[in-house]
Design a protein around this motif. Sequence first.
Motif, PDB file in Angstrom:
ATOM      1  N   LYS A  24       0.864  -1.189   0.000  1.00 21.07           N
ATOM      2  CA  LYS A  24       0.000   0.000   0.000  1.00 21.07           C
ATOM      3  C   LYS A  24       0.898   1.236   0.000  1.00 21.07           C
ATOM      4  O   LYS A  24       1.833   1.326   0.761  1.00 21.07           O
ATOM      5  N   GLY A  25       0.633   2.144  -0.844  1.00 17.25           N
ATOM      6  CA  GLY A  25       1.428   3.366  -0.942  1.00 17.25           C
ATOM      7  C   GLY A  25       2.344   3.386  -2.147  1.00 17.25           C
ATOM      8  O   GLY A  25       2.759   4.447  -2.587  1.00 17.25           O
ATOM      9  N   TYR A  26       2.647   2.238  -2.708  1.00 17.48           N
ATOM     10  CA  TYR A  26       3.553   2.183  -3.854  1.00 17.48           C
ATOM     11  C   TYR A  26       3.010   2.993  -5.033  1.00 17.48           C
ATOM     12  O   TYR A  26       3.727   3.787  -5.642  1.00 17.48           O
ATOM     13  N   ASP A  27       1.750   2.802  -5.354  1.00 21.23           N
ATOM     14  CA  ASP A  27       1.148   3.504  -6.492  1.00 21.23           C
ATOM     15  C   ASP A  27       0.839   4.969  -6.196  1.00 21.23           C
ATOM     16  O   ASP A  27       0.507   5.722  -7.100  1.00 21.23           O
ATOM     17  N   GLU A  28       0.948   5.364  -4.929  1.00 20.00           N
ATOM     18  CA  GLU A  28       0.613   6.735  -4.543  1.00 20.00           C
ATOM     19  C   GLU A  28       1.746   7.729  -4.801  1.00 20.00           C
ATOM     20  O   GLU A  28       1.539   8.933  -4.714  1.00 20.00           O
ATOM     21  N   VAL A  29       2.932   7.238  -5.093  1.00 22.81           N
ATOM     22  CA  VAL A  29       4.088   8.117  -5.287  1.00 22.81           C
ATOM     23  C   VAL A  29       4.701   7.887  -6.666  1.00 22.81           C
ATOM     24  O   VAL A  29       4.632   6.800  -7.223  1.00 22.81           O
ATOM     25  N   THR A 132      10.675  -2.235 -10.642  1.00 21.53           N
ATOM     26  CA  THR A 132       9.653  -1.490  -9.900  1.00 21.53           C
ATOM     27  C   THR A 132      10.263  -0.487  -8.928  1.00 21.53           C
ATOM     28  O   THR A 132       9.529   0.171  -8.191  1.00 21.53           O
ATOM     29  N   PHE A 133      11.593  -0.337  -8.933  1.00 19.15           N
ATOM     30  CA  PHE A 133      12.248   0.560  -7.984  1.00 19.15           C
ATOM     31  C   PHE A 133      11.956   2.020  -8.327  1.00 19.15           C
ATOM     32  O   PHE A 133      12.058   2.435  -9.480  1.00 19.15           O
ATOM     33  N   LYS A 134      11.601   2.785  -7.292  1.00 13.46           N
ATOM     34  CA  LYS A 134      11.356   4.224  -7.421  1.00 13.46           C
ATOM     35  C   LYS A 134      12.197   4.955  -6.377  1.00 13.46           C
ATOM     36  O   LYS A 134      12.257   4.532  -5.219  1.00 13.46           O
ATOM     37  N   TYR A 135      12.809   6.038  -6.798  1.00 13.06           N
ATOM     38  CA  TYR A 135      13.499   6.925  -5.868  1.00 13.06           C
ATOM     39  C   TYR A 135      12.458   7.898  -5.319  1.00 13.06           C
ATOM     40  O   TYR A 135      11.694   8.484  -6.083  1.00 13.06           O
ATOM     41  N   LEU A 136      12.438   8.068  -3.996  1.00 19.73           N
ATOM     42  CA  LEU A 136      11.481   8.978  -3.376  1.00 19.73           C
ATOM     43  C   LEU A 136      12.088  10.358  -3.141  1.00 19.73           C
ATOM     44  O   LEU A 136      11.727  11.325  -3.779  1.00 19.73           O
ATOM     45  N   TYR A 137      13.037  10.440  -2.209  1.00 20.99           N
ATOM     46  CA  TYR A 137      13.739  11.687  -1.885  1.00 20.99           C
ATOM     47  C   TYR A 137      14.861  11.335  -0.926  1.00 20.99           C
ATOM     48  O   TYR A 137      14.899  10.240  -0.359  1.00 20.99           O
ATOM     49  N   ASN A 138      15.795  12.295  -0.735  1.00 21.20           N
ATOM     50  CA  ASN A 138      16.975  12.085   0.124  1.00 21.20           C
ATOM     51  C   ASN A 138      17.616  10.740  -0.191  1.00 21.20           C
ATOM     52  O   ASN A 138      18.124  10.553  -1.270  1.00 21.20           O
ATOM     53  N   ASP A 158       4.667   4.571   6.308  1.00 29.13           N
ATOM     54  CA  ASP A 158       3.712   5.386   5.550  1.00 29.13           C
ATOM     55  C   ASP A 158       4.000   6.877   5.669  1.00 29.13           C
ATOM     56  O   ASP A 158       3.608   7.659   4.797  1.00 29.13           O
ATOM     57  N   LYS A 159       4.699   7.306   6.720  1.00 37.38           N
ATOM     58  CA  LYS A 159       5.064   8.721   6.862  1.00 37.38           C
ATOM     59  C   LYS A 159       6.034   9.137   5.749  1.00 37.38           C
ATOM     60  O   LYS A 159       5.973  10.262   5.254  1.00 37.38           O
ATOM     61  N   ILE A 160       6.898   8.244   5.354  1.00 35.80           N
ATOM     62  CA  ILE A 160       7.847   8.530   4.262  1.00 35.80           C
ATOM     63  C   ILE A 160       7.087   8.649   2.943  1.00 35.80           C
ATOM     64  O   ILE A 160       7.368   9.538   2.134  1.00 35.80           O
ATOM     65  N   ILE A 161       6.096   7.791   2.744  1.00 38.21           N
ATOM     66  CA  ILE A 161       5.257   7.879   1.540  1.00 38.21           C
ATOM     67  C   ILE A 161       4.522   9.220   1.537  1.00 38.21           C
ATOM     68  O   ILE A 161       4.470   9.904   0.509  1.00 38.21           O
ATOM     69  N   LEU A 162       3.976   9.618   2.678  1.00 41.73           N
ATOM     70  CA  LEU A 162       3.262  10.895   2.772  1.00 41.73           C
ATOM     71  C   LEU A 162       4.187  12.062   2.443  1.00 41.73           C
ATOM     72  O   LEU A 162       3.823  12.956   1.682  1.00 41.73           O
ATOM     73  N   ARG A 163       5.413  12.055   2.980  1.00 39.62           N
ATOM     74  CA  ARG A 163       6.384  13.115   2.672  1.00 39.62           C
ATOM     75  C   ARG A 163       6.728  13.127   1.185  1.00 39.62           C
ATOM     76  O   ARG A 163       6.860  14.194   0.573  1.00 39.62           O
ATOM     77  N   ALA A 164       6.875  11.955   0.600  1.00 35.88           N
ATOM     78  CA  ALA A 164       7.197  11.883  -0.830  1.00 35.88           C
ATOM     79  C   ALA A 164       6.035  12.432  -1.664  1.00 35.88           C
ATOM     80  O   ALA A 164       6.263  13.138  -2.644  1.00 35.88           O
ATOM     81  N   LYS A 165       4.818  12.141  -1.263  1.00 32.18           N
ATOM     82  CA  LYS A 165       3.656  12.675  -1.973  1.00 32.18           C
ATOM     83  C   LYS A 165       3.614  14.203  -1.839  1.00 32.18           C
ATOM     84  O   LYS A 165       3.339  14.895  -2.812  1.00 32.18           O
ATOM     85  N   GLN A 166       3.899  14.717  -0.660  1.00 34.84           N
ATOM     86  CA  GLN A 166       3.883  16.164  -0.449  1.00 34.84           C
ATOM     87  C   GLN A 166       4.969  16.851  -1.274  1.00 34.84           C
ATOM     88  O   GLN A 166       4.752  17.926  -1.808  1.00 34.84           O
ATOM     89  N   ARG A 167       6.116  16.227  -1.387  1.00 35.13           N
ATOM     90  CA  ARG A 167       7.213  16.796  -2.176  1.00 35.13           C
ATOM     91  C   ARG A 167       6.880  16.791  -3.661  1.00 35.13           C
ATOM     92  O   ARG A 167       7.350  17.626  -4.416  1.00 35.13           O
ATOM     93  N   GLY A 168       6.063  15.822  -4.096  1.00 33.47           N
ATOM     94  CA  GLY A 168       5.706  15.708  -5.503  1.00 33.47           C
ATOM     95  C   GLY A 168       4.597  16.634  -5.941  1.00 33.47           C
ATOM     96  O   GLY A 168       4.282  16.725  -7.122  1.00 33.47           O
ATOM     97  N   LEU A 169       3.998  17.338  -5.011  1.00 32.43           N
ATOM     98  CA  LEU A 169       2.885  18.240  -5.363  1.00 32.43           C
ATOM     99  C   LEU A 169       3.367  19.512  -6.005  1.00 32.43           C
ATOM    100  O   LEU A 169       4.392  20.019  -5.804  1.00 32.43           O
TER     101      LEU A 169
END
Length: 169
Positions: A24-29, A132-138, A158-169
């Motif tokens: 869960k969260g993989y497709d969100e970022v 399927t590897f994705k770079y998020l941030y840092n 999931d907090k890291i996924i949330l931060r990655a989503k916020q950075r992508g906005l």
Amino acid sequence: MKKIDLLMIILFLGTSAWVLHKHKGYDEVNDSAQWRPLNDMNREGWFLRVGDSIYGTTVEDINCCIKYTKPLKKIDARSFVVSKDCKYAKDKNHVYFPILAICEDWWEADSEGCADIDYIKQYLVVGAAPKTFKYLYNTYGIDKHYMYCWGERIPWDDKIILRAKQRGL
């Protein structure tokens, strides 16, 4: 015979479910990296391509690099890609990160001007799926099953996924 058949079916279904499972969260970022091939005699971060070999070093002089370091093993140079946005790299088989680097500080340069050799000693991101590897941030990355930080597998957060989503906005 029936117990063995039932056990095989359960094992097959469990394995199939895991292969098809996405965390869960993989497709969100989105993947924050802009992957590009590393051409001959080019460098990005720790990675330097010389012919069909990839070296893991910060040494700028290619002759010093070849003289004092060895090509990284298990890397397919033809499918190798890097991104200037992160320290991760990947090819068709593996994901890479400079997990452990060695710095050899010399008192003075040798006769060819080579000094202070830094090179990667450990670099394979164990278990990471390059497709399927994705770079998020840092230093964070994910594949469809796991999360990684500094090239090491960490518990999914999931907090890291949330931060990655916020950075992508």
